[in-house]
Design an enzyme around this catalytic site. Structure first.
Site, PDB file in Angstrom:
ATOM      1  N   ARG A  60      24.753-106.116  51.625  1.00  0.00           N
ATOM      2  CA  ARG A  60      24.605-107.483  51.098  1.00  0.00           C
ATOM      3  C   ARG A  60      24.968-108.518  52.167  1.00  0.00           C
ATOM      4  NH1 ARG A  60      28.281-109.676  48.027  1.00  0.00           N
ATOM      5  NH2 ARG A  60      28.815-107.732  46.959  1.00  0.00           N
ATOM      6  N   TYR A 113       6.711-126.269  42.953  1.00  0.00           N
ATOM      7  CA  TYR A 113       6.528-124.996  42.270  1.00  0.00           C
ATOM      8  C   TYR A 113       7.238-125.027  40.906  1.00  0.00           C
ATOM      9  CZ  TYR A 113       6.337-119.941  41.729  1.00  0.00           C
ATOM     10  OH  TYR A 113       6.099-118.678  41.271  1.00  0.00           O
ATOM     11  N   ASP A 185       9.181-126.387  51.593  1.00  0.00           N
ATOM     12  CA  ASP A 185       8.644-125.113  51.110  1.00  0.00           C
ATOM     13  C   ASP A 185       7.286-124.950  51.798  1.00  0.00           C
ATOM     14  OD1 ASP A 185       7.265-123.113  49.745  1.00  0.00           O
ATOM     15  OD2 ASP A 185       8.153-123.597  47.800  1.00  0.00           O
ATOM     16  N   LYS A 210       3.896-114.118  49.326  1.00  0.00           N
ATOM     17  CA  LYS A 210       2.532-114.609  49.532  1.00  0.00           C
ATOM     18  C   LYS A 210       2.020-114.209  50.922  1.00  0.00           C
ATOM     19  CE  LYS A 210       3.688-116.307  45.548  1.00  0.00           C
ATOM     20  NZ  LYS A 210       4.257-117.626  45.355  1.00  0.00           N
TER      21      LYS A 210
HETATM   22  C1  LIG Z   1       5.418-118.243  44.638  1.00  0.00           C
HETATM   23  C2  LIG Z   1       6.056-119.496  45.106  1.00  0.00           C
HETATM   24  C3  LIG Z   1       7.451-119.691  45.036  1.00  0.00           C
HETATM   25  C4  LIG Z   1       8.377-118.673  44.387  1.00  0.00           C
HETATM   26  O1  LIG Z   1       8.399-117.483  45.090  1.00  0.00           O
HETATM   27  P1  LIG Z   1       8.743-116.050  44.426  1.00  0.00           P
HETATM   28  O2  LIG Z   1       8.612-115.151  45.591  1.00  0.00           O
HETATM   29  O3  LIG Z   1       7.729-115.815  43.356  1.00  0.00           O
HETATM   30  O4  LIG Z   1      10.129-116.151  43.892  1.00  0.00           O
HETATM   31  C5  LIG Z   1       7.975-120.851  45.556  1.00  0.00           C
HETATM   32  N1  LIG Z   1       7.176-121.802  46.099  1.00  0.00           N
HETATM   33  C6  LIG Z   1       5.842-121.658  46.175  1.00  0.00           C
HETATM   34  C7  LIG Z   1       5.026-122.736  46.779  1.00  0.00           C
HETATM   35  C8  LIG Z   1       5.240-120.504  45.683  1.00  0.00           C
HETATM   36  O5  LIG Z   1       3.905-120.372  45.747  1.00  0.00           O
END
Ligand SMILES: *Cc1c(COP(=O)(O)O)cnc(C)c1O
Length: 406
Positions: A60, A113, A185, A210
């Site tokens: 961790r 998001y 982000d 992603k």
């Molecule tokens: C999918 C997504 C998230 C969240 O990510 P997870 O891996 O599903 O927790 C945050 N911001 C954006 C722009 C996303 O597309």
């Protein structure tokens, strides 16, 4: 330390942070699937815990496989340090908990998001950390929204699902003037197409689920910062104590996926460009939203902060919800799913899927109409994707003529 020559991203994703000669010549990064690490002696254990000696303690707090991923990501975003998490949301929550305390205010881009929006609600309800979602088209607009208790600006660009951009240079200018931290982000662009730290942001985060992983088989997150000491502090405080860490196996999969990020982003982009041209010529399409479109009023901003447009396109179908749903039901190759960045092309209907929890008037004011569809363009051959769309549009047209004949 001697300054290394800066490598291209295409090379960084393959080599950074790993020396096979230190691992029995294993060309692939080894998977250290272990929860804990033994010490040679009591003294070594004492020294590791006190920080006198660097080294592994417990997964961790750090793991050799995870560390390779973190070093590679830090280099890719031109940051000083990176932390890997078990989800994108763990990265979002960690950086926001790190930056705020009760009574503070967070200024956000208007589109964020859905779960980030949910997290902001929790922070407000439980800890009186407030936020505002504002359109950030000009420096004046951003400046007007700043409050005495504002501590950071949190943005996404391009914004999901309208593909509207936020001008990162303008945000950084205002933030510097007011002593605010900037968090971006960067999930939609990936580190290959946009590097907010270069523009002056303090933190950049990714849902690694992603584009970073790129194969639709892992949930993970990454946070990169421009201050090494601060990143180590987060590692040993919020990350360690809230505990949203990544598993070594998922880190190993991400290391593997990341190697092809540049190649994939180029294909995602060239496919998206071809589909954009097709959609613009399709008479049942009203609007097409893509950052690198010459007719996009934000094209200058796009060129100023992104290398290319990436794989996401949104468009509106003539009609409303019924027509939009009919179109996606007529697709065969393109899969109906949320998420993005996978090899498979995915389509979703934001009004009834990703943004169904947003109150209708707010949703409409954000431009998320009932006829809007979001396409996450994959890596298939563009011609096959266009043929699939074209067949679906023909079926839609047929049913529209039949309906009007009745
Ligand atoms: C999918 C997504 C998230 C969240 O990510 P997870 O891996 O599903 O927790 C945050 N911001 C954006 C722009 C996303 O597309």
């Amino acid at each position: 330390m001697e300054k290394k020559q800066q490598l291209h991203k295409d090379t960084t994703v393959i080599h950074e942070g790993y020396n096979d000669q230190e691992h029995q010549g294993s060309l692939a990064v080894p998977l250290y699937q272990t929860s804990t690490f033994s010490f040679e002696s009591a003294k070594q254990g004492e020294n590791r815990f006190s920080g006198v000696e660097e080294g592994n303690i417990y997964s961790r707090l750090g793991n050799p496989t995870v560390r390779v991923l973190e070093e590679r990501m830090a280099a890719l975003e031109n940051g000083a340090g990176a932390l890997a998490f078990g989800s994108g949301m763990a990265a979002v929550s960690t950086v926001l908990v790190h930056l705020t305390k009760s009574g503070d205010h967070i200024l956000c881009s208007r589109g964020i998001y859905g779960c980030t929006f949910g997290l902001l609600g929790i922070l407000d309800e439980k800890y009186k950390i407030t936020h505002d979602l504002v359109q950030m088209r000009t420096e004046e607009e951003i400046e007007r929204a700043i409050k005495p208790e504002t501590v950071c600006i949190y943005v996404e660009t391009p914004i999901n699902p309208t593909m509207e951009l936020v001008d990162l240079h303008a945000i950084v200018n205002v933030a510097k003037k007011h002593g605010l931290r900037v968090v971006v982000d960067n999930t939609f662009s990936s580190p290959y197409l946009q590097n907010p730290l270069d523009i002056g942001a303090d933190f950049v985060l990714h849902s690694a689920t992603k584009y970073i992983n790129g194969h639709g088989d892992v949930i993970a997150g990454l946070l990169v910062g421009n201050d090494k000491e601060e990143m180590e502090k987060i590692r040993m405080t919020v990350q360690k104590d809230y505990g949203g860490i990544i598993s070594p196996f998922d880190a190993w999969l991400l290391i593997r996926g990341l190697k092809t990020l540049p190649v994939r982003m180029e294909r995602h982009t060239s496919n998206a460009e071809k589909i954009m041209e097709y959609l613009k010529g399709q008479k049942l399409v009203e609007e097409v939203y893509y950052p690198f479109d010459e007719n996009n009023p934000q094209f200058e901003i796009a060129k100023n902060q992104m290398k290319a447009g990436g794989g996401l396109i949104s468009f509106t179908v003539k009609g409303g919800k019924e027509e939009a749903q009919l179109l996606i039901d007529s697709l065969e190759l393109i899969r109906i799913a949320v998420s993005l960045g996978d090899a498979e092309t995915l389509i979703q209907h934001p009004a009834t899927m990703t943004h169904s929890i947003v109150p209708e008037n707010e949703r409409l004011s954000m431009g998320i109409t009932d006829s809007l569809l979001r396409l996450a363009v994959g890596l298939e051959h563009a011609e096959d994707l266009i043929n699939d769309l074209d067949r679906a549009f023909s079926l839609l047209e047929k049913s529209l003529t039949e309906a009007s004949a009745k």
